[in-house]
Design an enzyme around this catalytic site. Sequence first.
Site, mmCIF file in Angstrom:
data_model
loop_
_atom_site.group_PDB
_atom_site.id
_atom_site.type_symbol
_atom_site.label_atom_id
_atom_site.label_comp_id
_atom_site.label_asym_id
_atom_site.label_seq_id
_atom_site.Cartn_x
_atom_site.Cartn_y
_atom_site.Cartn_z
ATOM 1 N N MET A 186 0.734 -1.210 0.077
ATOM 2 C CA MET A 186 -0.114 0.078 0.012
ATOM 3 C C MET A 186 0.920 1.180 -0.032
ATOM 4 S SD MET A 186 -3.606 -0.820 2.054
ATOM 5 C CE MET A 186 -2.941 -0.560 3.662
ATOM 6 N N GLY A 187 2.057 1.032 -0.423
ATOM 7 C CA GLY A 187 3.202 2.255 -0.444
ATOM 8 C C GLY A 187 3.407 2.783 0.798
ATOM 9 N N TYR A 188 4.137 4.080 0.877
ATOM 10 C CA TYR A 188 4.952 4.554 1.861
ATOM 11 C C TYR A 188 5.733 3.840 2.267
ATOM 12 C CZ TYR A 188 5.218 8.525 5.045
ATOM 13 O OH TYR A 188 5.724 9.866 5.702
ATOM 14 N N SER B 125 6.163 -0.161 10.532
ATOM 15 C CA SER B 125 4.923 -0.093 9.731
ATOM 16 C C SER B 125 4.676 1.567 9.214
ATOM 17 C CB SER B 125 3.995 -0.373 10.703
ATOM 18 O OG SER B 125 2.689 0.164 10.310
ATOM 19 N N GLN C 138 5.742 -11.645 7.315
ATOM 20 C CA GLN C 138 5.248 -12.466 8.602
ATOM 21 C C GLN C 138 4.564 -11.211 9.695
ATOM 22 O OE1 GLN C 138 4.859 -15.635 9.261
ATOM 23 N NE2 GLN C 138 4.170 -15.341 11.199
ATOM 24 N N GLY D 106 10.509 -2.662 5.772
ATOM 25 C CA GLY D 106 10.122 -4.075 5.753
ATOM 26 C C GLY D 106 9.752 -4.517 4.137
ATOM 27 N N HIS D 107 9.012 -3.512 3.473
ATOM 28 C CA HIS D 107 8.699 -3.667 2.136
ATOM 29 C C HIS D 107 10.151 -4.031 1.230
ATOM 30 C CE1 HIS D 107 5.438 -0.665 3.305
ATOM 31 N NE2 HIS D 107 4.873 -1.655 2.843
ATOM 32 N N ASP E 86 2.286 -9.424 8.991
ATOM 33 C CA ASP E 86 0.738 -9.593 9.052
ATOM 34 C C ASP E 86 0.791 -11.100 8.892
ATOM 35 O OD1 ASP E 86 -0.118 -6.679 8.645
ATOM 36 O OD2 ASP E 86 1.546 -6.999 7.138
ATOM 37 N N ARG F 206 2.216 2.798 9.239
ATOM 38 C CA ARG F 206 1.331 3.607 10.293
ATOM 39 C C ARG F 206 2.193 4.328 11.453
ATOM 40 N NH1 ARG F 206 -3.008 -0.441 8.656
ATOM 41 N NH2 ARG F 206 -4.669 0.853 8.165
#
Length: 281
Positions: free
Chosen positions: A30-32, A185, A148, A36-37, A150, A187
């Site tokens: 979902m970007g940002y 994250s 992992q 991690g990504h 999520d 968020r």
Amino acid sequence: MKVIRSIFQMQEERIEIKKKNLSIGFVPTMGYLHEGHLSLIKKSKEENDITIVSIFVNPTQFGPSEDFNKYPRDEKRDLQKCEENSCDIVFLPEKNEMYPQYFFTFVEVEKLGEKLCGKSRPTHFRGVTTVLTKLFHIIRPDRAYFGQKDAQQLLIVKKMVEDLNMEIEIIGCPIIREEDGLAISSRNVYLKENERKDAILLYQSLKQAEELIKKGEKDPLRIKEEMKKTVLSGKNNQIDYIEFVDTKTLDPVSKIKGETLIAIAVKTGTTRLIDNIIVKE
Ligand code: AMP
């Protein structure tokens, strides 16, 4: 690096890649983008000829009172990160093309989607599996990479792929953390300074559980009590759940035996954070 925004163009591109017999690794996001990504992108690059990253803040996985509108977005920075990490294609579909006016089809993994986060986010996983089914059909990857972090999502996606005979290998990748243990994250940017230190308590409580289990504690209820104390020592923390579940079924376990997923969801201020560890007895 190619930046593609239309579904048709993405399909055309995928046909060309397949004609050349090249393998496709896919990283849906979902970007940002954060470390991690980037760890998923790195893994995909190691295992595939072509790596495709999608960036799409998927409206159907947000509840009506959730943060869809204020979810952090920074396309320019994301594209730069993808470029720096040698992605081959970034797919940025438009919301109206993904979900036209008359959109009636949803994919739902029953049972698993109702547990843990599904209790407080009842339509969340149905949104996730629906958008992933669309993306998988458009891109037709050989492998797709998930964190992992999520854990429930990873399990649900694996189940969907198995149940619906999708010919895609789903690969789970370890949780990337900040130096102090906080799971990275998108968020986390919501966290105010005083909330940031309370957010660390999620991971600390998971480590505490691990320690207790190492010392021989086998009763989830007793461990949960200790974890609660730790998490609630942060005055901005409100626990959504702390659960000890079977790693395959997500059913609660009454005793620590074999592999157990310890999953936690907490509201720190107004930010909902999740984390987990798998313990082996
Ligand atoms: P999101 O953009 O939050 O939907 O996440 C996209 C993918 O990145 C999902 O497979 C997440 O599990 C994964 N991811 C998010 N944060 C982390 C992290 N800290 N470590 C590893 N993977 C992550």
